[in-house]
Design an enzyme around this catalytic site. Structure first.
Site, mmCIF file in Angstrom:
data_model
loop_
_atom_site.group_PDB
_atom_site.id
_atom_site.type_symbol
_atom_site.label_atom_id
_atom_site.label_comp_id
_atom_site.label_asym_id
_atom_site.label_seq_id
_atom_site.Cartn_x
_atom_site.Cartn_y
_atom_site.Cartn_z
ATOM 1 N N LYS A 62 28.632 38.902 39.216
ATOM 2 C CA LYS A 62 29.624 40.440 39.549
ATOM 3 C C LYS A 62 29.732 41.149 38.495
ATOM 4 O O LYS A 62 29.702 40.733 37.092
ATOM 5 C CB LYS A 62 30.802 39.976 39.805
ATOM 6 C CG LYS A 62 31.825 41.028 40.135
ATOM 7 C CD LYS A 62 32.750 40.508 41.423
ATOM 8 C CE LYS A 62 34.076 39.861 40.956
ATOM 9 N NZ LYS A 62 34.831 39.264 42.049
ATOM 10 N N LYS A 79 31.744 44.695 36.688
ATOM 11 C CA LYS A 79 33.065 45.516 36.959
ATOM 12 C C LYS A 79 32.550 47.141 36.800
ATOM 13 O O LYS A 79 31.623 47.357 36.166
ATOM 14 C CB LYS A 79 34.081 44.972 36.039
ATOM 15 C CG LYS A 79 34.553 43.748 36.183
ATOM 16 C CD LYS A 79 35.393 43.605 37.375
ATOM 17 C CE LYS A 79 36.028 42.137 37.465
ATOM 18 N NZ LYS A 79 36.948 42.077 38.383
ATOM 19 N N ASP A 108 32.511 45.384 41.388
ATOM 20 C CA ASP A 108 34.051 45.367 41.787
ATOM 21 C C ASP A 108 34.831 46.625 40.913
ATOM 22 O O ASP A 108 34.683 46.563 39.749
ATOM 23 C CB ASP A 108 34.595 44.076 41.337
ATOM 24 C CG ASP A 108 36.194 43.724 41.606
ATOM 25 O OD1 ASP A 108 36.802 44.668 41.913
ATOM 26 O OD2 ASP A 108 36.463 42.772 41.067
ATOM 27 N N ASN A 156 38.218 46.992 41.306
ATOM 28 C CA ASN A 156 39.648 46.800 41.168
ATOM 29 C C ASN A 156 40.512 47.735 41.729
ATOM 30 O O ASN A 156 41.535 48.050 40.828
ATOM 31 C CB ASN A 156 39.689 46.381 39.780
ATOM 32 C CG ASN A 156 39.149 45.005 39.508
ATOM 33 O OD1 ASN A 156 37.910 44.890 38.791
ATOM 34 N ND2 ASN A 156 39.889 43.765 39.757
ATOM 35 N N GLU A 211 33.633 45.727 46.038
ATOM 36 C CA GLU A 211 34.769 44.879 46.046
ATOM 37 C C GLU A 211 35.810 45.814 45.471
ATOM 38 O O GLU A 211 35.730 46.681 44.477
ATOM 39 C CB GLU A 211 34.680 43.706 45.204
ATOM 40 C CG GLU A 211 35.900 42.970 44.848
ATOM 41 C CD GLU A 211 35.814 41.575 44.069
ATOM 42 O OE1 GLU A 211 34.527 41.071 44.172
ATOM 43 O OE2 GLU A 211 36.789 41.312 43.473
ATOM 44 N N GLU A 222 41.789 40.267 47.806
ATOM 45 C CA GLU A 222 42.584 39.457 46.807
ATOM 46 C C GLU A 222 43.976 40.095 46.385
ATOM 47 O O GLU A 222 44.622 39.374 45.766
ATOM 48 C CB GLU A 222 41.713 39.460 45.284
ATOM 49 C CG GLU A 222 41.723 40.900 44.549
ATOM 50 C CD GLU A 222 40.948 40.767 43.376
ATOM 51 O OE1 GLU A 222 39.598 40.922 43.313
ATOM 52 O OE2 GLU A 222 41.442 40.732 42.204
ATOM 53 N N ASP A 240 42.590 35.167 48.667
ATOM 54 C CA ASP A 240 42.962 34.268 47.661
ATOM 55 C C ASP A 240 44.164 33.071 47.914
ATOM 56 O O ASP A 240 45.216 33.608 48.487
ATOM 57 C CB ASP A 240 43.400 35.126 46.435
ATOM 58 C CG ASP A 240 43.818 34.313 45.148
ATOM 59 O OD1 ASP A 240 44.691 33.364 45.210
ATOM 60 O OD2 ASP A 240 43.619 34.940 44.143
ATOM 61 N N HIS A 285 38.767 34.857 46.370
ATOM 62 C CA HIS A 285 39.036 35.434 44.678
ATOM 63 C C HIS A 285 39.335 34.290 43.586
ATOM 64 O O HIS A 285 40.361 33.436 44.173
ATOM 65 C CB HIS A 285 40.086 36.591 45.014
ATOM 66 C CG HIS A 285 40.436 36.866 43.646
ATOM 67 N ND1 HIS A 285 41.957 36.732 43.044
ATOM 68 C CD2 HIS A 285 39.905 37.528 42.380
ATOM 69 C CE1 HIS A 285 41.944 37.135 41.982
ATOM 70 N NE2 HIS A 285 41.116 37.872 41.508
ATOM 71 N N GLU A 339 33.545 32.223 43.397
ATOM 72 C CA GLU A 339 33.664 33.160 42.225
ATOM 73 C C GLU A 339 33.875 32.027 41.029
ATOM 74 O O GLU A 339 34.699 31.445 40.805
ATOM 75 C CB GLU A 339 34.999 34.064 42.308
ATOM 76 C CG GLU A 339 34.686 35.011 41.024
ATOM 77 C CD GLU A 339 35.759 36.157 41.224
ATOM 78 O OE1 GLU A 339 36.676 36.086 41.936
ATOM 79 O OE2 GLU A 339 35.393 37.161 40.589
HETATM 80 MG MG LIG Z 1 38.070 41.414 42.115
#
Ligand SMILES: [Mg+2]
Length: 361
Positions: free
Chosen positions: A166, A168, A196, A198, A222, A248, A271, A298, A318
């Site tokens: 993954k 970011k 991701d 976030n 994500e 998540e 999660d 997550h 993950e």
């Molecule tokens: Mg994430």
């Protein structure tokens, strides 16, 4: 009929194993909230929840003030009844993050006792669909890492036989696209790269980002938007070929149901701590399966490995190791797969001395 005789809670700070940053936050420390139950059959259960740096004391206070006093005398086999009683007794703070985390610490303790009492591992008692699950690495993809470091991390994961990593995003749109393209060029087309954001974007921004990222064929996009923005997720999902992964930052089964109903999620990332424990997590995973969707949870790999193996529609676990300081055994990885821990209970071998050393109060 077994009865709970005692229930206690404590807070343990676990230092982060490595620097972890994303578009909106950094992982400061793992505030780990433990719940221990004793049962009059002589059995015990250990459950936990976590935060990445704030709110842990609030979870602990809620447990001590409102949840744990209701557990004494309860039948620990009746996980649904206990969960609903605790939820109903705290209506003024449900649904919410702090309450869901507190419920999770209790619920996972009940499941730990229940699996130990039955003499079976969690992954078997919860369904036993498979004995291993593919693992992707997040530790080499944090936002502060430079492109050459992202490439090195992805190459290392690939060399180790892992099927994905993954990355970011949260730099400029062009910089993020270039970073992803560099990793794609290094690993070739048959390797999964998750992206991701976030929750850092708006829907119009995310639609543009997805277009810039699509040439590198990301496996999923994500948390592109704030978790509250269901309409935005639905608009993005309709506008891009990249699966939208969310979950998540969601705290109830109903939130997942609404996302699914509105076509706003392509990969379900519940999660177990944030949704209130194993009991609701399984409902979410089964709900996803009923809608032909994958579940890829997550974080919390030490617990999610068993849940992924319990259900048929899990695809990825993950990899973010964060319990090594307070456990005596790591999850076993073979050929890019995490193996279900084949011991009764949650399958986490807690180091009680190391936990005692880190108790906050
Ligand atoms: Mg994430």
């Amino acid at each position: 009929m077994p009865r709970i005789t005692q229930a206690t809670a404590s807070l343990v700070d676990v230092a982060v194993e490595t620097v972890r940053t994303d578009a909106v936050q950094s992982f400061v420390k793992q505030e780990t909230v433990f719940v221990e139950i004793s049962v009059d059959d002589g059995g015990t259960g250990t459950g936990y929840a976590y935060t990445i740096g704030t709110g842990g004391r609030a979870v602990l206070a809620l447990l001590r003030d409102s949840l744990l006093p209701r557990l004494t005398g309860a039948d620990p086999r009746r996980v649904e009844a206990v969960w609903l009683d605790l939820f109903a007794a705290n209506r003024s703070t449900t649904t919410g993050a702090i309450t869901s985390l507190a419920l999770a610490a209790v619920d996972t303790a009940l499941w730990d006792w229940r699996c130990r009492a039955a003499g079976v591992p969690l992954w078997v008692l919860a369904g036993g669909a498979k004995d291993r699950v593919p693992l992707y690495d997040t530790e080499g993809g944090w936002l502060h890492l430079e492109t050459d470091e992202l490439v090195a991390g992805a190459r290392a994961a690939q060399a180790a036989g892992w099927p994905g990593v993954k990355i970011k995003v949260g730099r400029s749109p062009v910089a993020d696209a270039e970073r992803l393209a560099a990793v794609r060029a290094a690993v070739g087309p048959e390797f999964d790269i998750m992206v991701d954001a976030n929750q850092s974007l708006t829907a119009p921004e995310a639609i543009r980002r997805a277009r810039l990222l699509e040439p590198s064929d990301p496996y999923w996009f994500e948390e592109p938007l704030p978790a509250d923005d269901i309409s935005g997720h639905a608009a993005l999902a309709a506008a891009t070929s990249v699966p939208v992964a969310v979950g998540e930052s969601m705290y109830s089964v109903t939130q997942f149901a609404e996302y699914i109903r509105r076509g706003a999620v392509g990969i379900v990332q519940a999660d177990v701590a944030r949704v209130g424990g194993i009991t609701p997590w399984l409902k979410i995973a089964h709900l996803a399966q009923a809608h032909n969707l994958l579940v890829c949870p997550h974080f919390l790999m030490e617990l999610h490995v068993s849940l992924c193996c319990a259900v048929p529609n899990s695809r990825y676990l993950e990899h973010i190791p964060q319990l090594r300081a307070i456990t005596r055994r790591e999850i076993e990885v073979r050929d890019g797969h995490a193996l279900a821990p084949d011991v009764p209970g949650l399958g986490i071998d807690w180091d009680r001395d190391a936990i005692d050393d880190r108790r906050v109060q």
